[in-house]
Design an enzyme around this catalytic site. Structure first.
Site, short mmCIF file in Angstrom:
data_model
loop_
_atom_site.label_atom_id
_atom_site.label_comp_id
_atom_site.label_asym_id
_atom_site.label_seq_id
_atom_site.Cartn_x
_atom_site.Cartn_y
_atom_site.Cartn_z
N ASP A 180 39.61 36.63 38.20
CA ASP A 180 40.04 36.87 39.57
C ASP A 180 39.29 38.04 40.20
O ASP A 180 39.18 39.11 39.59
CB ASP A 180 41.55 37.16 39.58
CG ASP A 180 42.08 37.46 40.96
OD1 ASP A 180 42.14 36.53 41.78
OD2 ASP A 180 42.43 38.63 41.22
N GLU B 7 35.57 34.34 40.35
CA GLU B 7 35.81 34.28 41.79
C GLU B 7 35.09 35.45 42.42
O GLU B 7 35.36 36.60 42.09
CB GLU B 7 37.30 34.37 42.08
CG GLU B 7 37.61 34.39 43.57
CD GLU B 7 38.99 34.95 43.90
OE1 GLU B 7 39.61 34.45 44.85
OE2 GLU B 7 39.44 35.89 43.20
#
Length: 552
Positions: free
Chosen positions: A208, A276
């Site tokens: 993330d 990401e």
């Protein structure tokens, strides 16, 4: 033998793979508390397998106070009781692997919860053993924040701590203090936590906001960004958009840390990382982050935008091809952070045309160079849910309402049944977010036996994709500049070439078939209309053609 079987044998199963993202809070509630859980995921894995995907990515299920619904971790090595326990997770792994599905889990390496024991210790004083585990800085002489950095969720990225008389960095919510990865001890701990899950059997990690892992230690101000007005002539709602994010993320030290992550992953054959990355120059970041000895693949926010015209896609894909070189993209058009693609990418189209366009975008993703990530509910054609203010849960939306409604509209529960079951079969009690009324008639049970449903169209496309030649996985890509509403590109591999034409516009259109594809096999899935008349391809709205020619 499918292409993915060949890739699996080469140790690179992730190339050309299809990953299905599960947002556990909203997938399936097995224990009847209104919140989805790990046993619920286990119950639905046969359904996931039936789609034809290769892997699942499970969004955070770690112990957390849930200020940001699991992206604020208070224990990296345990399951939050909302979702079950470690034994439940082990059962998910066991069943997924028995079905031939890989399991990827979220890891949040840039920040923790402010209730994590590390932060609770760090904030106690300036000289405790974990004093330097987070990003702390003195106030300016006037007491203001150390610099002008902004939080992704709006407002200053700095929060005042009365005990230390210092500010701490928060790139997201105030409850999510940033870890200081410049500290070697922090890196060692995070790598050990990754190893914990690898030893437990996971096949990889979705990292993330990974380009937020390091900050510039000089704490220089970010430069101002020219204000971009919207169609109504108004400036951005979120203050984060008012500056170029030069110093608060995407620092060179991150590349060295990613090499350490990759060295760990290489000890576990067939494991994978997907990062990401959101940045002002995402293609360059994707390229840097997915070169050899770093991440296996990465995805950006480029295809998570409101824009989906053929010209936008041409520009985006061509820039990606030119910049990323040997790196590997993972294409996603929906996830838990943006409005659903069915609504976002069908503005101006009627409902029937919108239904026809959804498989078109999946075909595009499947034929692009890279891997694919699908978000739960895409296969049902779920539109964005309209969530009333009093039902909102997302602090991002609550803070910026009504100009920005947050992320709850794409996080509402999966509709499983529509035969009188309450909450569409998601839960027997009131769920954490309401099931959207338009979603009931799109429930999986409704679509299951309809061969023309969106669900079965997605299954058909994924089966078709899996049966293509393994050479497609690494084929080169060239985008044609048609200058109109047709998205046209070629994929070229040793021994074969593919020609793909998609009509993304609101009117029928035609184009010539390149001479090199004369006599090629038309391998277009039966879902899509269009015809070849001589050397001319005619495509209706939402039409497509795919041709393959052997070049040996």
């Amino acid at each position: 033998m499918s292409g993915n079987t060949i890739i699996e044998n080469s140790g690179e199963w992730w190339r050309n793979s299809v990953i299905y993202q599960i947002y556990p809070r909203s997938f399936c509630d097995a224990n009847g508390d209104g919140i989805g859980d790990l046993p619920g995921i286990c119950q639905k894995l046969d359904y996931v397998k039936s789609l034809g995907v290769d892997a699942i990515w499970i969004s955070p299920f770690f112990k957390s106070p849930m200020a940001d619904f699991g992206y604020d971790v208070s224990d990296y090595r345990d399951v939050d009781p909302l979702f079950g326990n470690l034994g439940d997770f082990d059962q998910v792994i066991e069943k997924a692997h028995a079905l031939g599905l890989k399991v990827i889990i979220d890891q949040i390496l840039s920040h923790t919860s402010d209730q994590h024991p590390w932060f609770e210790e760090s904030r106690q004083s300036r000289d405790n053993p974990k004093a330097d585990w987070y990003v702390w800085a003195d106030a300016k002489p006037d007491g203001s924040a150390p610099n002008n950095w902004m939080s992704n969720f709006g407002g200053s990225a700095w929060r005042w701590c009365t005990r230390r008389r210092q500010y701490y960095l928060t790139n997201f919510l105030k409850e999510q203090p940033d870890l200081n990865l410049h500290n070697p001890d922090v890196q060692e701990q995070l790598l050990a936590d990754l190893k914990f899950w690898l030893d437990r059997g996971v096949d990889g990690f979705r990292l993330d906001a990974i380009n937020h892992a390091f900050h510039n230690q000089s704490l220089q101000d970010n430069p101002a960004r020219p204000v971009k007005l919207n169609k109504d002539g108004l400036p951005p709602v979120n203050s984060y958009e008012y500056q170029w994010h030069i110093h608060d993320k995407s620092q060179p030290e991150n590349l060295v840390f990613l090499q350490r992550v990759r060295a760990l992953m290489d000890q576990y054959p067939n494991s994978v990382t997907v990062g990401e990355v959101g940045d002002d120059n995402t293609h360059k970041i994707m390229a840097d982050y997915t070169t050899e000895h770093r991440l296996h693949m990465a995805y950006s926010f480029d295809l998570l935008s409101e824009e989906c015209s053929a010209q936008f896609l041409r520009d985006t894909l061509e820039k990606n091809r030119r910049v990323i070189e040997e790196g590997w993209p993972c294409w996603s058009i929906s996830n838990h952070d943006v409005p659903r693609s069915f609504t976002r990418w069908n503005k101006g189209f009627d409902a029937e045309t919108a239904m026809a366009r959804a498989p078109l975008f999946l075909l595009m993703q499947l034929m692009l160079r890279g891997s694919v990530c699908l978000y739960q509910g895409e296969e049902l054609g779920l539109p964005e849910a309209d969530v009333a203010f009093e039902d909102l849960q997302d602090p991002y939306g609550i803070n910026l309402w009504p100009e920005f409604k947050g992320r709850d509209g794409c996080r509402t529960p999966m509709p499983w049944f529509n035969g009188g079951e309450i909450n569409a079969g998601f839960s027997k009690v009131k769920p954490w977010l309401p099931v959207a009324e338009p979603h009931y008639h799109l429930a999986a049970s409704v679509q299951e036996d309809d061969e023309h449903s969106m669900l079965n169209s997605f299954r058909t496309l994924l089966k078709w994709h899996a049966d293509l030649s393994p050479a497609l996985a690494t084929a080169q890509q060239a985008i044609a500049d048609t200058g109109n509403d047709l998205l046209v590109f070629e994929r070229t591999a040793e021994g074969e070439s593919y020609f793909v034409a998609l009509n993304l516009g609101g009117e029928a259109a035609s184009l010539p078939l390149p001479e090199k594809f004369a006599g090629a096999d038309d391998i277009t899935p039966a879902l899509f209309a269009g015809e070849l008349d001589g050397a001319e391809i005619h495509l209706p709205v939402a039409g497509a053609r795919v041709f393959r020619v052997q070049t040996r």
